[in-house]
Design a protein around this motif. Structure first.
Motif, short mmCIF file in Angstrom:
data_model
loop_
_atom_site.label_atom_id
_atom_site.label_comp_id
_atom_site.label_asym_id
_atom_site.label_seq_id
_atom_site.Cartn_x
_atom_site.Cartn_y
_atom_site.Cartn_z
N PRO A 60 8.08 10.20 12.46
CA PRO A 60 6.64 9.91 11.26
C PRO A 60 5.36 9.44 11.84
N GLY A 87 7.05 11.45 4.46
CA GLY A 87 6.87 10.32 5.89
C GLY A 87 6.28 9.74 6.73
N HIS A 144 7.80 -0.32 9.14
CA HIS A 144 7.36 0.21 10.34
C HIS A 144 6.59 0.70 10.94
#
Length: 316
Positions: A60, A87, A144
């Protein structure tokens, strides 16, 4: 981790360098080639187009925008919305109005693209000492991005915060900058009081003393002390202070919320005042005093360098 930094100005370029120094793979894009070539020599991977940015990243993907607020950023969001995949994550790290960031997230959500708004503080010193980061976004997106936030911050465990959902990051940065305006204004007025008194106070020495043990010590005071050591009169500096827009947004927000924020508003208006080279409002005041009270009006002296400077600005 890998990331693309889009926009290599004073902040974006140094953020890319800090990320490189922390071992991250950095792809860079910039409209003009100079900064791009400089970062390439330092280990970044240049991309000549937005298509190439996406091609160079493994999913991603994370694309981090450091572009001017408004149309430039809005255009980049649209361009990456068409290129990124579900994503992937788009980050807006430059100064932007928080409602714009919320709108960007709404555009990207139907495409499955994550979004975060990250207010960044630290200026030109951030590359060496780390940046203050205020992040807005979902828990998943911020998790993330965490390796990047930890690398950019002064330390992995301090200097960055997940402020809340999308919009919270730039909202926190907006308030941060409004407070910054007020602090700077307070220091400026205080040193003017010291300068005006007949005691011939050593401003640089006072600033240096205040840096240690006093309740007003701060990084801003450290910077003032350094400037006064080199030039106590600040003789090479024009008395004009720009505003980035953050202070205006904060003032509007205070009005909308009915929150009393007189110091923040006054500091902003002082900047506006400095930007008026004509000093027209003061002329209005002077002629009114003459009209109702017979008070004398000072006449411009064509030999006065300060007045010559203002005259030149008016002609420009």
């Amino acid at each position: 981790m890998e990331v693309a930094v889009i926009g290599l100005g004073r902040m974006g370029g140094n953020m890319a360098r800090r990320l490189l120094s922390k071992g991250h793979r950095v792809v860079v894009w910039n409209r003009s080639p100079g900064p791009l070539e400089a970062l390439e020599k330092e280990g970044a991977e240049p991309a000549r187009s937005f298509d190439e940015v996406v091609e160079r990243l493994e999913p991603p993907r994370v694309a981090w925008l450091m572009l001017p607020a408004g149309e430039v950023t809005s255009h980049a969001v649209e361009e990456f919305a068409r290129r990124l995949h579900p994503g992937d994550v788009l980050v807006n790290g430059a100064n932007s109005y928080y409602r714009d960031s919320m709108a960007y997230a709404e555009r990207l959500h139907p495409r499955g693209i994550g979004f975060a708004d990250v207010g960044v503080s630290g200026g030109i010193w951030g590359r060496e000492y780390g940046y203050g980061l205020m992040a807005g976004g979902s828990d998943e997106v911020i998790a993330h991005l965490r390796p990047l936030l930890e690398a950019l911050a002064p330390a992995p465990d301090r200097g960055w915060v997940h402020a809340g959902p999308v919009g919270a990051g730039h909202y926190a940065k907006m308030v941060h900058n409004a407070i910054e305006y007020a602090l700077m204004q307070a220091y400026a007025e205080g040193f003017e009081l010291l300068r005006r008194k007949e005691f011939d106070i050593d401003l640089a020495a006072v600033a240096e003393a205040w840096r240690h043990g006093t309740v007003i010590r701060s990084w801003l005071l450290d910077l003032i002390a350094a400037e006064l050591r080199s030039d106590p009169r600040l003789s090479g500096v024009a008395p004009v202070v720009a505003d980035s827009g953050e202070g205006r947004w904060a003032a509007h927000e205070a009005i909308d919320l009915g929150v009393a924020a007189p110091l923040l508003a006054l500091a902003l208006h002082e900047r506006f005042k400095s930007q008026d080279a004509t000093h027209y409002p003061y002329r209005v005041l002077a002629v009114l005093r003459r009209a109702f009270g017979g008070h004398a009006v000072a006449v411009r002296d064509a030999t006065d360098p300060a007045q010559q400077e203002h005259q030149g600005q008016e002609r420009a």
